[in-house]
Scaffold this motif. Structure first.
Motif, short mmCIF file in Angstrom:
data_model
loop_
_atom_site.label_atom_id
_atom_site.label_comp_id
_atom_site.label_asym_id
_atom_site.label_seq_id
_atom_site.Cartn_x
_atom_site.Cartn_y
_atom_site.Cartn_z
N CYS A 45 28.82 4.69 29.80
CA CYS A 45 29.74 3.71 29.20
C CYS A 45 29.69 2.38 29.96
O CYS A 45 30.71 1.78 30.29
CB CYS A 45 31.17 4.24 29.14
N ARG A 46 28.48 1.93 30.24
CA ARG A 46 28.23 0.68 30.93
C ARG A 46 27.24 -0.13 30.11
O ARG A 46 26.53 0.41 29.26
CB ARG A 46 27.62 0.92 32.32
N SER A 47 27.14 -1.41 30.38
CA SER A 47 26.13 -2.23 29.71
C SER A 47 24.78 -1.99 30.38
O SER A 47 24.73 -1.63 31.56
CB SER A 47 26.49 -3.71 29.79
N PRO A 48 23.68 -2.19 29.64
CA PRO A 48 22.36 -2.05 30.26
C PRO A 48 22.21 -2.98 31.48
O PRO A 48 21.62 -2.57 32.48
CB PRO A 48 21.39 -2.43 29.14
N ARG A 49 22.75 -4.18 31.40
CA ARG A 49 22.65 -5.10 32.53
C ARG A 49 23.36 -4.53 33.76
O ARG A 49 22.83 -4.58 34.87
CB ARG A 49 23.26 -6.46 32.17
N GLU A 50 24.54 -3.97 33.57
CA GLU A 50 25.30 -3.40 34.69
C GLU A 50 24.54 -2.23 35.32
O GLU A 50 24.52 -2.08 36.54
CB GLU A 50 26.68 -2.97 34.20
N VAL A 51 23.89 -1.43 34.47
CA VAL A 51 23.11 -0.29 34.97
C VAL A 51 21.92 -0.79 35.79
O VAL A 51 21.67 -0.31 36.89
CB VAL A 51 22.65 0.62 33.81
N ARG A 52 21.20 -1.79 35.25
CA ARG A 52 20.06 -2.34 35.99
C ARG A 52 20.50 -2.93 37.33
O ARG A 52 19.83 -2.76 38.35
CB ARG A 52 19.35 -3.41 35.16
N GLU A 53 21.62 -3.65 37.32
CA GLU A 53 22.12 -4.24 38.57
C GLU A 53 22.49 -3.17 39.59
O GLU A 53 22.21 -3.32 40.78
CB GLU A 53 23.31 -5.16 38.28
N LYS A 54 23.12 -2.08 39.14
CA LYS A 54 23.50 -1.01 40.06
C LYS A 54 22.26 -0.32 40.61
O LYS A 54 22.19 0.00 41.81
CB LYS A 54 24.43 -0.01 39.37
#
Length: 149
Positions: A45-54
């Motif tokens: 339940c996250r945005s793809p951008r947030e996942v890539r950043e993490k």
């Protein structure tokens, strides 16, 4: 702005919240399994951008390797059951099927008939509702129907 940029910038239910340890292990397990970023984002339940950043943050700190190793070695017994694994496969197949159906309906429906404001992680029912509105628009000759469930 391209569709992928729009998807990357979406605010999802967990956007901006702390990453619980369980989510970090799910993220590490998904990276280990080489799952697509979009699927990982839906699962968490996250945005793809947030996942890539993490992922980038964890790689930089060296934590990603540790999490992947720990996940592989110490997965809780409940997560190693055939039932859990088959449910996870079914969940991923469900979202893949919904994406295929959405793409077809978007091709046939008038522009804007299938709402694009649905968020990954919002649930299959909400996604299905958006698709149903598009199908109704096709059946009615192009008029979008609001709130059909």
């Amino acid at each position: 702005m391209s569709q992928s940029e729009t998807d990357d910038d979406r605010a999802d239910p967990n956007w901006g919240t702390e990453w619980p340890e369980a989510d970090l292990f799910d993220l590490a397990d998904s990276v280990r399994a080489e799952e697509p970023i979009e699927e990982i984002a839906m699962l968490l339940c996250r945005s793809p951008r947030e996942v890539r950043e993490k992922i980038a943050e964890l790689e930089y700190s060296g934590e990603l390797t540790r999490l992947i190793e720990e996940t592989a070695a110490n997965r809780p017994a409940a997560m190693r059951t055939p039932s859990y694994e088959s449910e996870l496969v079914m969940f991923r197949e469900l979202w893949s099927a919904l994406r295929l159906i959405r793409a077809t309906v978007e091709e046939l429906a008038p522009s804007g008939a299938v709402a694009n404001d649905e968020r990954p992680g919002s649930g299959p029912m909400r996604e299905a509702d958006a698709i149903i509105r598009g199908i109704h628009a096709i059946a009615r000759g192009g008029r979008a129907v609001k709130g059909v469930s």
